[in-house]
Design a protein around this motif. Structure first.
Motif, PDB file in Angstrom:
ATOM      1  N   PHE A  41       0.827  -1.203   0.000  1.00 45.95           N
ATOM      2  CA  PHE A  41       0.000   0.000   0.000  1.00 45.95           C
ATOM      3  C   PHE A  41       0.867   1.260   0.000  1.00 45.95           C
ATOM      4  CE2 PHE A  41      -2.693   3.184   2.168  1.00 45.95           C
ATOM      5  CZ  PHE A  41      -3.810   3.120   1.345  1.00 45.95           C
ATOM      6  N   VAL A  42       1.886   1.266   0.850  1.00 46.16           N
ATOM      7  CA  VAL A  42       2.809   2.404   0.908  1.00 46.16           C
ATOM      8  C   VAL A  42       3.566   2.543  -0.403  1.00 46.16           C
ATOM      9  CG1 VAL A  42       4.921   3.260   2.007  1.00 46.16           C
ATOM     10  CG2 VAL A  42       3.071   2.352   3.421  1.00 46.16           C
ATOM     11  N   LEU A  43       3.979   1.420  -0.973  1.00 48.97           N
ATOM     12  CA  LEU A  43       4.729   1.428  -2.228  1.00 48.97           C
ATOM     13  C   LEU A  43       3.919   2.062  -3.355  1.00 48.97           C
ATOM     14  CD1 LEU A  43       7.229   0.560  -3.846  1.00 48.97           C
ATOM     15  CD2 LEU A  43       6.115  -1.650  -4.217  1.00 48.97           C
ATOM     16  N   ILE A  44       2.611   1.825  -3.347  1.00 51.04           N
ATOM     17  CA  ILE A  44       1.744   2.349  -4.401  1.00 51.04           C
ATOM     18  C   ILE A  44       1.458   3.841  -4.218  1.00 51.04           C
ATOM     19  CG2 ILE A  44      -0.574   2.235  -5.411  1.00 51.04           C
ATOM     20  CD1 ILE A  44      -0.544  -0.779  -4.788  1.00 51.04           C
ATOM     21  N   PHE A  45       1.110   4.234  -2.990  1.00 54.31           N
ATOM     22  CA  PHE A  45       0.635   5.596  -2.763  1.00 54.31           C
ATOM     23  C   PHE A  45       1.718   6.560  -2.260  1.00 54.31           C
ATOM     24  CE2 PHE A  45      -3.202   2.986  -2.485  1.00 54.31           C
ATOM     25  CZ  PHE A  45      -4.051   3.687  -3.336  1.00 54.31           C
ATOM     26  N   TRP A  46       2.666   6.068  -1.500  1.00 55.08           N
ATOM     27  CA  TRP A  46       3.722   6.936  -0.962  1.00 55.08           C
ATOM     28  C   TRP A  46       5.090   6.271  -1.134  1.00 55.08           C
ATOM     29  CZ3 TRP A  46      -0.509   5.809   2.454  1.00 55.08           C
ATOM     30  CH2 TRP A  46      -1.465   6.830   2.502  1.00 55.08           C
ATOM     31  N   PRO A  47       5.530   6.059  -2.356  1.00 55.76           N
ATOM     32  CA  PRO A  47       6.789   5.337  -2.594  1.00 55.76           C
ATOM     33  C   PRO A  47       8.001   6.015  -1.967  1.00 55.76           C
ATOM     34  CG  PRO A  47       6.017   6.416  -4.613  1.00 55.76           C
ATOM     35  CD  PRO A  47       4.899   6.485  -3.618  1.00 55.76           C
ATOM     36  N   ASP A  48       7.952   7.343  -1.825  1.00 51.57           N
ATOM     37  CA  ASP A  48       9.090   8.058  -1.239  1.00 51.57           C
ATOM     38  C   ASP A  48       9.292   7.692   0.232  1.00 51.57           C
ATOM     39  OD1 ASP A  48       9.617   9.310  -3.603  1.00 51.57           O
ATOM     40  OD2 ASP A  48       8.574  11.173  -3.104  1.00 51.57           O
ATOM     41  N   TRP A  49       8.228   7.248   0.886  1.00 51.97           N
ATOM     42  CA  TRP A  49       8.339   6.864   2.301  1.00 51.97           C
ATOM     43  C   TRP A  49       9.318   5.712   2.487  1.00 51.97           C
ATOM     44  CZ3 TRP A  49       2.960   6.807   5.160  1.00 51.97           C
ATOM     45  CH2 TRP A  49       2.431   8.112   5.149  1.00 51.97           C
ATOM     46  N   LEU A  50       9.409   4.848   1.480  1.00 49.77           N
ATOM     47  CA  LEU A  50      10.257   3.664   1.605  1.00 49.77           C
ATOM     48  C   LEU A  50      11.732   4.026   1.761  1.00 49.77           C
ATOM     49  CD1 LEU A  50       8.636   1.347  -1.090  1.00 49.77           C
ATOM     50  CD2 LEU A  50       8.292   1.286   1.377  1.00 49.77           C
ATOM     51  N   LYS A  51      12.096   5.247   1.344  1.00 48.27           N
ATOM     52  CA  LYS A  51      13.481   5.681   1.438  1.00 48.27           C
ATOM     53  C   LYS A  51      13.815   6.254   2.812  1.00 48.27           C
ATOM     54  CE  LYS A  51      13.400   7.002  -3.458  1.00 48.27           C
ATOM     55  NZ  LYS A  51      13.566   8.135  -4.420  1.00 48.27           N
ATOM     56  N   THR A  52      12.804   6.508   3.631  1.00 45.32           N
ATOM     57  CA  THR A  52      13.047   7.147   4.926  1.00 45.32           C
ATOM     58  C   THR A  52      13.491   6.132   5.964  1.00 45.32           C
ATOM     59  OG1 THR A  52      10.728   6.909   5.630  1.00 45.32           O
ATOM     60  CG2 THR A  52      11.319   8.901   4.409  1.00 45.32           C
ATOM     61  N   VAL A  53      14.437   6.546   6.792  1.00 40.03           N
ATOM     62  CA  VAL A  53      14.940   5.666   7.842  1.00 40.03           C
ATOM     63  C   VAL A  53      13.845   5.357   8.858  1.00 40.03           C
ATOM     64  CG1 VAL A  53      16.669   5.398   9.661  1.00 40.03           C
ATOM     65  CG2 VAL A  53      17.251   6.607   7.563  1.00 40.03           C
ATOM     66  N   SER A  54      13.007   6.356   9.149  1.00 40.87           N
ATOM     67  CA  SER A  54      11.961   6.152  10.162  1.00 40.87           C
ATOM     68  C   SER A  54      10.981   5.067   9.744  1.00 40.87           C
ATOM     69  CB  SER A  54      11.213   7.466  10.421  1.00 40.87           C
ATOM     70  OG  SER A  54      10.651   7.972   9.224  1.00 40.87           O
ATOM     71  N   LEU A  55      10.628   5.023   8.445  1.00 40.89           N
ATOM     72  CA  LEU A  55       9.720   3.976   7.977  1.00 40.89           C
ATOM     73  C   LEU A  55      10.379   2.604   8.098  1.00 40.89           C
ATOM     74  CD1 LEU A  55       7.040   3.165   6.591  1.00 40.89           C
ATOM     75  CD2 LEU A  55       8.272   3.271   4.437  1.00 40.89           C
ATOM     76  N   GLN A  56      11.630   2.523   7.697  1.00 41.08           N
ATOM     77  CA  GLN A  56      12.341   1.254   7.767  1.00 41.08           C
ATOM     78  C   GLN A  56      12.481   0.772   9.219  1.00 41.08           C
ATOM     79  OE1 GLN A  56      16.024   1.664   5.524  1.00 41.08           O
ATOM     80  NE2 GLN A  56      14.968   2.801   3.915  1.00 41.08           N
ATOM     81  N   LEU A  57      12.722   1.716  10.125  1.00 38.45           N
ATOM     82  CA  LEU A  57      12.815   1.359  11.541  1.00 38.45           C
ATOM     83  C   LEU A  57      11.461   0.907  12.078  1.00 38.45           C
ATOM     84  CD1 LEU A  57      15.141   4.182  12.919  1.00 38.45           C
ATOM     85  CD2 LEU A  57      15.708   1.767  12.630  1.00 38.45           C
ATOM     86  N   SER A  58      10.388   1.578  11.637  1.00 38.18           N
ATOM     87  CA  SER A  58       9.050   1.202  12.077  1.00 38.18           C
ATOM     88  C   SER A  58       8.706  -0.219  11.642  1.00 38.18           C
ATOM     89  CB  SER A  58       8.010   2.184  11.524  1.00 38.18           C
ATOM     90  OG  SER A  58       8.165   3.453  12.085  1.00 38.18           O
ATOM     91  N   TYR A  59       8.974  -0.503  10.374  1.00 37.14           N
ATOM     92  CA  TYR A  59       8.687  -1.848   9.868  1.00 37.14           C
ATOM     93  C   TYR A  59       9.610  -2.881  10.510  1.00 37.14           C
ATOM     94  CZ  TYR A  59       5.220  -0.924   6.266  1.00 37.14           C
ATOM     95  OH  TYR A  59       4.053  -0.617   5.611  1.00 37.14           O
ATOM     96  N   GLY A  60      10.853  -2.509  10.711  1.00 37.52           N
ATOM     97  CA  GLY A  60      11.791  -3.438  11.348  1.00 37.52           C
ATOM     98  C   GLY A  60      11.377  -3.785  12.759  1.00 37.52           C
ATOM     99  N   ALA A  61      10.994  -2.769  13.537  1.00 34.03           N
ATOM    100  CA  ALA A  61      10.563  -3.005  14.912  1.00 34.03           C
ATOM    101  C   ALA A  61       9.291  -3.847  14.955  1.00 34.03           C
ATOM    102  CB  ALA A  61      10.331  -1.674  15.624  1.00 34.03           C
ATOM    103  N   THR A  62       8.361  -3.533  14.061  1.00 35.19           N
ATOM    104  CA  THR A  62       7.105  -4.284  14.018  1.00 35.19           C
ATOM    105  C   THR A  62       7.337  -5.741  13.643  1.00 35.19           C
ATOM    106  OG1 THR A  62       5.926  -2.273  13.359  1.00 35.19           O
ATOM    107  CG2 THR A  62       4.797  -4.358  13.015  1.00 35.19           C
ATOM    108  N   LEU A  63       8.156  -5.961  12.639  1.00 30.14           N
ATOM    109  CA  LEU A  63       8.452  -7.329  12.209  1.00 30.14           C
ATOM    110  C   LEU A  63       9.119  -8.115  13.338  1.00 30.14           C
ATOM    111  CD1 LEU A  63       8.492  -9.425   9.952  1.00 30.14           C
ATOM    112  CD2 LEU A  63      10.681  -8.477   9.197  1.00 30.14           C
ATOM    113  N   GLY A  64      10.051  -7.483  14.035  1.00 34.66           N
ATOM    114  CA  GLY A  64      10.723  -8.160  15.139  1.00 34.66           C
ATOM    115  C   GLY A  64       9.770  -8.548  16.247  1.00 34.66           C
ATOM    116  N   ILE A  65       8.846  -7.635  16.598  1.00 40.44           N
ATOM    117  CA  ILE A  65       7.880  -7.912  17.663  1.00 40.44           C
ATOM    118  C   ILE A  65       6.919  -9.019  17.243  1.00 40.44           C
ATOM    119  CG2 ILE A  65       5.924  -6.938  18.929  1.00 40.44           C
ATOM    120  CD1 ILE A  65       7.442  -4.303  19.042  1.00 40.44           C
ATOM    121  N   ILE A  66       6.492  -9.001  15.973  1.00 44.71           N
ATOM    122  CA  ILE A  66       5.585 -10.041  15.488  1.00 44.71           C
ATOM    123  C   ILE A  66       6.254 -11.414  15.539  1.00 44.71           C
ATOM    124  CG2 ILE A  66       4.390 -10.929  13.443  1.00 44.71           C
ATOM    125  CD1 ILE A  66       3.881  -8.020  12.637  1.00 44.71           C
ATOM    126  N   LEU A  67       7.512 -11.476  15.102  1.00 41.43           N
ATOM    127  CA  LEU A  67       8.201 -12.758  15.004  1.00 41.43           C
ATOM    128  C   LEU A  67       8.703 -13.272  16.352  1.00 41.43           C
ATOM    129  CD1 LEU A  67      10.319 -12.227  11.756  1.00 41.43           C
ATOM    130  CD2 LEU A  67       8.219 -13.565  12.010  1.00 41.43           C
TER     131      LEU A  67
END
Length: 258
Positions: free
Chosen positions: A130-156
């Motif tokens: 969804f982010v890739l389609i509507f806000w592709p520039d977000w994928l380049k931000t460190v904060s987004l990557q950290l958010s997804y990284g933290a979420t993935l770690g907590i889920i797993l």
């Protein structure tokens, strides 16, 4: 239009530095207005994420609301929690980083309370598309990557049946850092060895700080004396937080730049 600056000025009228900057960073995500030394100390102990309105902050707030409403049905408790996160976004302003943090906070919260690891991983993947389609520039931000990284770690790795709060918080803290530490190292070439301990020691302070911080800002805007009591509670908690940061930052070989 209501903006965070209206309330940050209220916080500043009650608290000295660096306590005021810490609280404004935790609840509003505004830039720190404190000394370079204290900023460096936050980096050294791995707590800089607390003052950038990260998904972890919102997840902790969501966890506290869930705990308060646990006497209700799971569905109703989840609905109230998500509603409070939405109100939080409206309160601090629906800017892209805040919306992103809230979105990730909701996903993480749902993952923790449902225990449906596969379902949540699927939702996480869809959100990335969804982010890739509507806000592709977000994928380049460190904060987004950290958010997804933290979420993935907590889920797993962050879920478990142990009721001991120390073990539970340590598990969540370590799980959130499994993927965020490599990202931080990749971008900033630095690593904090003391970060897991620092996060464990302060994790319980964030939800009450967000609650009493909001009360201080809102009540204090109405009348100075109304916000005085919650500001005292905030000051007590923040004094502990500052002490932990300063003490841990003095530990040798706890932080490395490469």
């Amino acid at each position: 239009m209501i903006t965070p600056s209206i309330f940050t000025n209220v916080i500043n009228s009650y608290l000295p530095e660096p306590e005021a900057s810490l609280l404004n960073g935790i609840i509003f995500g505004v830039n720190l207005k404190t000394t370079k030394e204290f900023y460096q100390q936050l980096k050294m102990v791995g707590l800089l994420h607390l003052v950038v309105l990260s998904g972890i902050n919102i997840t902790l707030l969501a966890a506290m609301i869930s705990s308060i409403t646990k006497f209700l049905s799971k569905q109703l408790s989840t609905l109230i929690t998500i509603l409070m996160i939405i109100l939080f976004v409206i309160f601090v302003g629906p800017k892209a980083p805040i919306i992103r943090a809230a979105f990730m906070g909701v996903l993480t919260h749902v993952a923790i309370i449902t225990g449906r690891k596969n379902y949540t991983l699927y939702a996480l993947f869809l959100s990335l598309i969804f982010v890739l389609i509507f806000w592709p520039d977000w994928l380049k931000t460190v904060s987004l990557q950290l958010s997804y990284g933290a979420t993935l770690g907590i889920i797993l790795f962050g879920q478990g049946k142990n009721n001991d709060w120390i073990i539970k918080n340590l598990r969540l803290t370590l799980a959130a850092q499994v993927f965020t530490v490599p990202i931080i190292f990749l971008y900033f070439k630095q690593i904090s060895i003391i970060s897991p301990l620092a996060n464990l020691l302060v994790v319980e302070t964030i939800p009450p700080l967000m609650v009493f911080g909001f009360l201080t800002a809102i009540l204090g805007k109405i009348n100075y004396f109304l916000g005085y009591l919650p500001s005292l509670i905030c000051y007590g908690i923040l004094s502990y937080l500052v002490w932990i940061i300063e003490m841990l930052a003095k530990i040798p070989f706890a932080f490395f730049n490469f």
